[in-house]
Design a protein around this motif. Structure first.
Motif, PDB file in Angstrom:
ATOM      1  N   LEU A 157       0.830  -1.207   0.000  1.00 55.11           N
ATOM      2  CA  LEU A 157       0.000   0.000   0.000  1.00 55.11           C
ATOM      3  C   LEU A 157       0.863   1.254   0.000  1.00 55.11           C
ATOM      4  O   LEU A 157       0.496   2.273  -0.598  1.00 55.11           O
ATOM      5  CB  LEU A 157      -0.956   0.000   1.190  1.00 55.11           C
ATOM      6  N   ASN A 158       2.005   1.204   0.665  1.00 60.54           N
ATOM      7  CA  ASN A 158       2.933   2.340   0.601  1.00 60.54           C
ATOM      8  C   ASN A 158       3.460   2.515  -0.814  1.00 60.54           C
ATOM      9  O   ASN A 158       3.545   3.633  -1.334  1.00 60.54           O
ATOM     10  CB  ASN A 158       4.101   2.129   1.568  1.00 60.54           C
ATOM     11  N   GLY A 159       3.829   1.397  -1.451  1.00 61.92           N
ATOM     12  CA  GLY A 159       4.322   1.466  -2.816  1.00 61.92           C
ATOM     13  C   GLY A 159       3.281   2.005  -3.780  1.00 61.92           C
ATOM     14  O   GLY A 159       3.595   2.790  -4.684  1.00 61.92           O
ATOM     15  N   ILE A 160       2.033   1.589  -3.604  1.00 68.84           N
ATOM     16  CA  ILE A 160       0.951   2.087  -4.465  1.00 68.84           C
ATOM     17  C   ILE A 160       0.793   3.592  -4.292  1.00 68.84           C
ATOM     18  O   ILE A 160       0.693   4.343  -5.271  1.00 68.84           O
ATOM     19  CB  ILE A 160      -0.360   1.350  -4.154  1.00 68.84           C
ATOM     20  N   GLU A 161       0.792   4.047  -3.046  1.00 68.31           N
ATOM     21  CA  GLU A 161       0.644   5.482  -2.801  1.00 68.31           C
ATOM     22  C   GLU A 161       1.784   6.276  -3.431  1.00 68.31           C
ATOM     23  O   GLU A 161       1.558   7.300  -4.081  1.00 68.31           O
ATOM     24  CB  GLU A 161       0.580   5.766  -1.302  1.00 68.31           C
ATOM     25  N   ILE A 162       3.009   5.812  -3.243  1.00 72.58           N
ATOM     26  CA  ILE A 162       4.153   6.547  -3.801  1.00 72.58           C
ATOM     27  C   ILE A 162       4.086   6.566  -5.318  1.00 72.58           C
ATOM     28  O   ILE A 162       4.370   7.587  -5.960  1.00 72.58           O
ATOM     29  CB  ILE A 162       5.480   5.917  -3.334  1.00 72.58           C
ATOM     30  N   ARG A 220       4.110  10.156  -6.142  1.00 74.23           N
ATOM     31  CA  ARG A 220       5.542  10.423  -6.266  1.00 74.23           C
ATOM     32  C   ARG A 220       6.038  11.213  -5.053  1.00 74.23           C
ATOM     33  O   ARG A 220       6.995  11.989  -5.131  1.00 74.23           O
ATOM     34  CB  ARG A 220       5.866  11.176  -7.561  1.00 74.23           C
ATOM     35  N   ASN A 221       5.396  10.973  -3.931  1.00 75.14           N
ATOM     36  CA  ASN A 221       5.710  11.681  -2.692  1.00 75.14           C
ATOM     37  C   ASN A 221       5.863  10.660  -1.562  1.00 75.14           C
ATOM     38  O   ASN A 221       5.497   9.497  -1.708  1.00 75.14           O
ATOM     39  CB  ASN A 221       4.594  12.671  -2.357  1.00 75.14           C
ATOM     40  N   SER A 222       6.369  11.106  -0.449  1.00 72.07           N
ATOM     41  CA  SER A 222       6.522  10.238   0.716  1.00 72.07           C
ATOM     42  C   SER A 222       5.167   9.766   1.220  1.00 72.07           C
ATOM     43  O   SER A 222       4.198  10.529   1.233  1.00 72.07           O
ATOM     44  CB  SER A 222       7.238  10.997   1.835  1.00 72.07           C
ATOM     45  N   PRO A 223       5.074   8.497   1.677  1.00 70.27           N
ATOM     46  CA  PRO A 223       3.823   8.016   2.259  1.00 70.27           C
ATOM     47  C   PRO A 223       3.709   8.313   3.748  1.00 70.27           C
ATOM     48  O   PRO A 223       2.695   7.992   4.360  1.00 70.27           O
ATOM     49  CB  PRO A 223       3.917   6.509   2.032  1.00 70.27           C
ATOM     50  N   TYR A 224       4.750   8.916   4.314  1.00 63.08           N
ATOM     51  CA  TYR A 224       4.777   9.121   5.756  1.00 63.08           C
ATOM     52  C   TYR A 224       4.269  10.523   6.089  1.00 63.08           C
ATOM     53  O   TYR A 224       4.813  11.522   5.600  1.00 63.08           O
ATOM     54  CB  TYR A 224       6.193   8.917   6.293  1.00 63.08           C
ATOM     55  N   PRO A 225       3.227  10.631   6.912  1.00 65.93           N
ATOM     56  CA  PRO A 225       2.615  11.942   7.203  1.00 65.93           C
ATOM     57  C   PRO A 225       3.613  12.994   7.660  1.00 65.93           C
ATOM     58  O   PRO A 225       3.497  14.169   7.278  1.00 65.93           O
ATOM     59  CB  PRO A 225       1.602  11.614   8.305  1.00 65.93           C
ATOM     60  N   ASP A 233     -11.999   1.478  -0.142  1.00 71.44           N
ATOM     61  CA  ASP A 233     -11.757   1.390  -1.574  1.00 71.44           C
ATOM     62  C   ASP A 233     -10.682   2.405  -1.931  1.00 71.44           C
ATOM     63  O   ASP A 233     -10.939   3.613  -1.985  1.00 71.44           O
ATOM     64  CB  ASP A 233     -13.056   1.675  -2.335  1.00 71.44           C
ATOM     65  N   ILE A 234      -9.469   1.939  -2.166  1.00 67.81           N
ATOM     66  CA  ILE A 234      -8.348   2.858  -2.366  1.00 67.81           C
ATOM     67  C   ILE A 234      -8.448   3.618  -3.684  1.00 67.81           C
ATOM     68  O   ILE A 234      -7.717   4.594  -3.886  1.00 67.81           O
ATOM     69  CB  ILE A 234      -6.993   2.142  -2.271  1.00 67.81           C
ATOM     70  N   THR A 235      -9.336   3.196  -4.580  1.00 68.09           N
ATOM     71  CA  THR A 235      -9.526   3.947  -5.825  1.00 68.09           C
ATOM     72  C   THR A 235     -10.419   5.157  -5.630  1.00 68.09           C
ATOM     73  O   THR A 235     -10.524   5.999  -6.524  1.00 68.09           O
ATOM     74  CB  THR A 235     -10.134   3.058  -6.929  1.00 68.09           C
ATOM     75  N   LYS A 236     -11.057   5.245  -4.472  1.00 68.75           N
ATOM     76  CA  LYS A 236     -12.027   6.328  -4.237  1.00 68.75           C
ATOM     77  C   LYS A 236     -11.539   7.348  -3.197  1.00 68.75           C
ATOM     78  O   LYS A 236     -12.159   8.389  -3.027  1.00 68.75           O
ATOM     79  CB  LYS A 236     -13.353   5.744  -3.746  1.00 68.75           C
ATOM     80  N   PRO A 295      -5.396   9.872  -2.585  1.00 74.17           N
ATOM     81  CA  PRO A 295      -4.238   8.983  -2.722  1.00 74.17           C
ATOM     82  C   PRO A 295      -3.250   9.049  -1.560  1.00 74.17           C
ATOM     83  O   PRO A 295      -2.609   8.045  -1.238  1.00 74.17           O
ATOM     84  CB  PRO A 295      -3.590   9.454  -4.030  1.00 74.17           C
ATOM     85  N   LYS A 296      -3.140  10.196  -0.908  1.00 77.60           N
ATOM     86  CA  LYS A 296      -2.186  10.285   0.197  1.00 77.60           C
ATOM     87  C   LYS A 296      -2.630   9.513   1.433  1.00 77.60           C
ATOM     88  O   LYS A 296      -1.867   9.374   2.395  1.00 77.60           O
ATOM     89  CB  LYS A 296      -1.915  11.748   0.566  1.00 77.60           C
ATOM     90  N   ASP A 297      -3.870   8.975   1.392  1.00 81.30           N
ATOM     91  CA  ASP A 297      -4.362   8.168   2.505  1.00 81.30           C
ATOM     92  C   ASP A 297      -4.278   6.666   2.228  1.00 81.30           C
ATOM     93  O   ASP A 297      -4.651   5.857   3.075  1.00 81.30           O
ATOM     94  CB  ASP A 297      -5.818   8.536   2.824  1.00 81.30           C
ATOM     95  N   ILE A 298      -3.794   6.290   1.041  1.00 78.01           N
ATOM     96  CA  ILE A 298      -3.756   4.869   0.684  1.00 78.01           C
ATOM     97  C   ILE A 298      -2.903   4.080   1.672  1.00 78.01           C
ATOM     98  O   ILE A 298      -3.276   2.979   2.101  1.00 78.01           O
ATOM     99  CB  ILE A 298      -3.231   4.690  -0.755  1.00 78.01           C
ATOM    100  N   SER A 299      -1.763   4.628   2.049  1.00 77.19           N
ATOM    101  CA  SER A 299      -0.855   3.888   2.940  1.00 77.19           C
ATOM    102  C   SER A 299      -1.445   3.665   4.322  1.00 77.19           C
ATOM    103  O   SER A 299      -0.983   2.783   5.056  1.00 77.19           O
ATOM    104  CB  SER A 299       0.484   4.634   3.070  1.00 77.19           C
ATOM    105  N   GLU A 300      -2.455   4.450   4.687  1.00 80.22           N
ATOM    106  CA  GLU A 300      -3.073   4.306   6.004  1.00 80.22           C
ATOM    107  C   GLU A 300      -4.258   3.338   5.985  1.00 80.22           C
ATOM    108  O   GLU A 300      -4.868   3.074   7.021  1.00 80.22           O
ATOM    109  CB  GLU A 300      -3.557   5.673   6.503  1.00 80.22           C
TER     110      GLU A 300
END
Length: 586
Positions: A489-494, A498-503, A558-561, A564-569
């Motif tokens: 999920l971190n990889g998908i978000e990045i 193209r940004n850090s997944p860490y808040p 649903d990570i498609t909805k 995107p910056k919340d996908i990793s969470e």
């Protein structure tokens, strides 16, 4: 999933209804979803992303004996519910094919976490020294201190972009009497103390190995780090005592448990297939595996072919398969061993004309690739720099000319840099790209890359968008443990941001060329369907379809909805392998 369509086409008579039911049953039987079978597991009332073009989404899915027997509506799944069926009401949650990691090195950091020095979560020289001293205090009888894939180059970077790494004297101050051997975070260099260098017989008169380097002081004496280069590098590494069989098993089981908790159901590991096969025999393996074996420049093509083909015959089950050779075309940028078309950086003291290293002669590399290809072996090559990528494409193309074209699915992994002209070549030759989206932002390596390559070249790395649009099949992998956090999920978000997944980092300027971003759906495909294709398992893995393995992950949203910056969470609610729940979230 076919019944609603048939009902729409049927005449409104009792006879037509009976015929329609027979037709529906025939279709289900043809696809393996016999209507009178009762499922062992049913998921319903959710949003199921199948990764299948003819039925992209569904509400429910049913499994029996480790296989999917139904994908369709909530109403239609009821025919598969029996007294022994476990039913999970998804309440709107998302179901995806299980995540697959196309590049990993199990058991990763677990041997260090359990039995050695783990520096992977630390970031300063002072923290490293304290961790080593603490380990020595707790293990006073140890004969060797070792640690895998931990220390970072950052604390040792010079103002001019050189990075000679840490010194042996720094380790001597903490541990002078026994060897200390610590691998860098990228696993391409070892930092050792004076005792280790002494025992390895490395001094100012020892020549650099081909494709590698003994980092030196101005007087020629070893400074403290050995980079790449096969024999010497391995000679230092091998001072560390091997794990016992019991320790290996404990570490591997910890890795499997953690991977399942991240939603991972399949992997392409490098150099670890045998241990995983042993766990399969014991019924403890809950990951599908397509393993590789390392082939280096010291092997003859005949030896390499025998190694892989022997493994191919020995391991060929639903759980563990072997038919891939792992080669290295170059090293890594931060160690100045990556192979680029143009010179870069200060090259760790080599001057600005340095363009990188490889342990192969081009002719020998081509011969090796052609021999493996002729034997029906998949070749999987590490290539960081654009010159190493081109060298690998050339070798794959040459093999196809010599042996004839086939469905080889040869792969290049990493591809940090690629020349624009080589992108369509990769697509035309159907060369797969196993990329590490975890590196697509201004991560821990970016400052070093920018210092060595220049900011413009560093920002142009990992052009995933251009590659996808050109028709290259991109599979995602983590390269764990050089990538310490390997959650898909971190990889998908990045890959999307193209940004850090860490808040705590997202407010910083860490975006790395947003024009190269992929969509959520594309990233999801890269972690599921495309890895299955890379593993030659697309017939039974990577998507959710009747007759395929019931390997799935249930996500809390649903990570498609979502943003995107919340996908990793997004929480992993269930990981299901072979139709059985192997992880349940809190």
């Amino acid at each position: 999933m076919f019944i609603p369509l048939l009902l729409m086409l049927s005449a409104c008579t009792e006879k037509s209804d009976v015929n329609e039911k027979k037709d529906s049953d025939a279709v289900n039987k043809k696809e393996g979803a016999v209507s009178d079978n009762k499922a062992t597991l049913v998921l319903k009332n959710g949003i199921v992303y199948t990764m299948e073009d003819d039925q992209p989404t569904a509400e429910a899915i049913a499994a029996k004996d480790g296989e999917i027997i139904f994908v369709g509506s909530n109403d239609d799944v009821e025919q598969y519910v029996g007294d022994g069926t476990e039913i999970i009401d998804l309440d709107g949650k998302m179901v995806s094919p299980g995540f697959m990691d196309g590049h990993t090195h199990p058991p990763g950091l677990w041997p260090d976490k359990l039995f050695s020095v783990d520096l992977s979560s630390l970031n300063t020289h002072e923290e490293y020294m304290k961790a080593i001293a603490d380990f020595m205090d707790k293990n006073p009888d140890t004969k060797v201190i070792n640690g895998g894939c931990g220390w970072k180059y950052g604390p040792y970077e010079q103002e001019d972009g050189t990075n000679l790494g840490p010194t042996k004297e720094a380790l001597d101050e903490v541990v002078p009497d026994i060897p200390v051997i610590l691998s860098s975070i990228d696993c391409h260099a070892v930092w050792a103390n004076s005792k280790a260098f002494e025992l390895a017989g490395i001094d100012e008169n020892t020549p650099d190995p081909k494709g590698g380097e003994i980092v030196r002081n101005p007087d020629g004496s070893p400074r403290g780090v050995v980079r790449e280069g096969g024999g010497l590098f391995k000679k230092v590494q091998d001072m560390a005592p091997p794990l016992t069989k019991e320790q290996e098993k404990e570490a591997m089981l910890k890795y499997i448990e953690e991977a399942n908790s991240f939603g991972i159901t399949g992997i392409q590991p490098h150099g670890s297939g045998e241990e995983l096969a042993e766990l399969e025999k014991e019924g403890k393996l809950t990951l599908r595996v397509a393993a590789t074996s390392y082939v280096d420049a010291g092997m003859s093509p005949e030896e390499a072919v025998k190694l892989i083909t022997d493994n191919r015959e020995k391991y060929n089950s639903d759980w563990v398969q072997f038919n891939t050779a792992k080669l290295f075309a170059d090293g890594v940028t931060e160690a100045s061993t990556a192979l680029f078309l143009e010179p870069y950086g200060a090259g760790a003291g080599k001057g600005h004309n340095h363009a990188g290293d490889t342990e192969w002669e081009v002719d020998e590399f081509n011969k090796m690739v052609s021999a493996l290809d002729k034997a029906g072996v998949q070749v999987y090559t590490h290539a960081i720099g654009d010159a190493a990528v081109r060298m690998t494409i050339d070798a794959y193309e040459n093999a196809a000319k010599e042996n004839g074209e086939r469905d080889s699915r040869h792969t290049i992994t990493h591809i940090s840099s690629i020349d624009e002209g080589d992108i369509p070549r990769m697509a035309k030759l159907n060369i797969l790209a196993d990329l590490q989206p975890f590196w697509f932002y201004k991560d821990q390596y970016f400052d070093t890359e920018a210092a060595m390559l220049g900011k413009e070249r560093a920002l142009a790395m990992y052009p995933a968008r251009k590659m996808w649009d050109a028709g290259i099949t991109i599979a995602s992998g983590s390269d764990y443990p050089p990538t310490p956090d390997y959650r898909p999920l971190n990889g998908i978000e990045i890959g999307v941001t193209r940004n850090s997944p860490y808040p705590e980092e997202q407010e910083k300027d860490m975006v790395r060329n947003a024009d190269f971003a992929l969509t959520v759906q594309e990233m999801l495909q890269s972690f599921t369907k495309n890895v299955a294709y890379q593993m030659f398992r697309e017939d039974d893995l990577g998507s959710l379809k009747v007759g395929k393995k019931a390997d799935m992950v249930v996500l809390g949203e649903d990570i498609t909805k979502i943003d995107p910056k919340d996908i990793s969470e997004t929480p992993i609610v269930y990981t299901i392998v072979d139709g059985k729940i192997v992880y349940k979230g809190k």
